[in-house]
Design an enzyme around this catalytic site. Structure first.
Site, PDB file in Angstrom:
ATOM      1  N   TYR A  58      83.415  95.241 129.726  1.00 36.30           N
ATOM      2  CA  TYR A  58      82.852  94.051 129.073  1.00 36.30           C
ATOM      3  C   TYR A  58      82.073  94.409 127.808  1.00 36.30           C
ATOM      4  CZ  TYR A  58      84.738  91.192 132.712  1.00 36.30           C
ATOM      5  OH  TYR A  58      85.637  90.560 133.537  1.00 36.30           O
ATOM      6  N   ARG A  61      84.778  94.463 125.274  1.00 31.08           N
ATOM      7  CA  ARG A  61      85.209  93.085 124.945  1.00 31.08           C
ATOM      8  C   ARG A  61      84.153  92.405 124.066  1.00 31.08           C
ATOM      9  NH1 ARG A  61      88.281  95.347 126.976  1.00 31.08           N
ATOM     10  NH2 ARG A  61      88.905  95.393 124.823  1.00 31.08           N
ATOM     11  N   HIS A 110      84.059  79.472 132.187  1.00 28.44           N
ATOM     12  CA  HIS A 110      84.106  80.804 132.792  1.00 28.44           C
ATOM     13  C   HIS A 110      82.981  81.723 132.302  1.00 28.44           C
ATOM     14  CE1 HIS A 110      88.682  80.155 133.594  1.00 28.44           C
ATOM     15  NE2 HIS A 110      87.910  79.493 134.420  1.00 28.44           N
ATOM     16  N   GLY A 176      96.210  76.413 123.886  1.00 27.20           N
ATOM     17  CA  GLY A 176      96.270  77.832 124.202  1.00 27.20           C
ATOM     18  C   GLY A 176      95.918  78.182 125.626  1.00 27.20           C
ATOM     19  N   THR A 177      96.414  77.403 126.569  1.00 26.33           N
ATOM     20  CA  THR A 177      96.231  77.802 127.966  1.00 26.33           C
ATOM     21  C   THR A 177      97.500  77.530 128.744  1.00 26.33           C
ATOM     22  OG1 THR A 177      95.079  77.359 130.057  1.00 26.33           O
ATOM     23  CG2 THR A 177      95.026  75.595 128.407  1.00 26.33           C
TER      24      THR A 177
END
Ligand code: NAD
Length: 245
Positions: A58, A61, A110, A176-177
């Site tokens: 992470y 990221r 999320h 975009g999913t």
């Protein structure tokens, strides 16, 4: 300025809207997220097994997000809001590119990679204005900090808030999913019957559920096109060529 009683656009965005900013989707690479298995880096079990690996993943990221910039799709949505349309964004993304483009009403389903949170109390959250999370960094209750990201197998605390927002939509724009990640996929069903919906995704022709308009384009091509149309007409309706889909 947003007008009272202005039409309400609810936008549901997934990893695809950030792809043109250089942040990869993970389904694009056979279920691997930047060469890591999802089980290893995006589940509570993976964190328990190897917290150092997960924190490092992470951290990487987060640095990638800090280096990235909003693209034409993020910017167009912020412009629409500035033009007086009420725009609520519900994003599955953990990056902050909507906010940096200027959108003011953004719900992160999320979580947010630029926040840390306690591993014993979800309410204890801390901004990460620079750097990352180290093993041994603890919350006010003395437990290890973790990324403020919802992992597979965990509940989605803001799902109820997201349902309430979708229930007030005049138009639903999905970008975009793959709509494969639950419970985000179920959100579409919360929209009022009279609301129209459209999916912008290169794979839209395969992914859009029945009754949902489809624009098989990248986010950076499709979203500015829709926004231009809505700004020109002043109404949140789908262009005629998308209506019959
Ligand atoms: P996903 O299942 O929603 O799939 C990504 C979708 O993006 C696919 O349908 C693909 O066709 C589409 N896409 C690819 N390029 C596009 C483009 N240029 N324009 C528009 N659409 C495009 O998402 P996923 O990658 O499987 O990720 C699942 C979860 O992992 C996300 O919900 C999120 O929580 C997390 N994730 C977040 C980020 C981020 O924050 N940017 C990136 C990767 C994964």
């Amino acid at each position: 300025m947003e007008e009272q009683g202005a039409p309400h656009l609810v936008v549901l965005t997934g990893a695809g809207i950030s792809a043109e900013s250089g942040i990869r989707t993970f389904r694009a690479s056979d279920g691997l997220w930047e060469e890591h298995s999802i089980e290893a880096v995006a589940t509570p079990e993976g964190f328990a097994r190897d917290p150092e690996r997960v924190l490092r993943f992470y951290d990487e990221r987060r640095e990638q997000v800090r280096r990235a910039a909003p693209n034409a799709a993020h910017r167009a949505l912020a412009e629409l809001e500035r033009a007086g349309i009420r725009v609520s964004i519900i994003t599955q993304n953990i990056d902050d590119l909507h906010e940096r483009a200027g959108s003011r009403d953004v719900l992160h389903l999320h979580g947010e990679i630029l926040m840390a949170r306690s591993s014993v109390d979800d309410a204890l959250r801390y901004p990460l204005s620079s750097g990352g999370i180290r093993l041994g960094d603890v919350c006010d209750k003395g437990s290890q900090l973790r990324p403020d990201v919802v992992w597979f197998g965990e509940s989605v605390p803001r799902y109820g808030d997201a349902c309430d927002i979708v229930a007030e939509a005049d138009m639903l724009l999905v970008v975009g999913t793959s709509l494969a990640v639950m419970p985000a996929a179920l959100l579409l069903e919360q929209a009022p019957l009279e609301a129209q919906a459209v999916l912008v995704d290169p794979e839209a022709n395969d992914l859009a559920p029945p009754g949902v308009g489809r624009m098989a384009l990248s986010a950076g091509q499709g979203v500015p096109r829709l926004v231009k149309y809505w700004r020109a007409t002043g109404r949140l309706e789908l262009p005629n060529d998308l209506l019959s889909l």
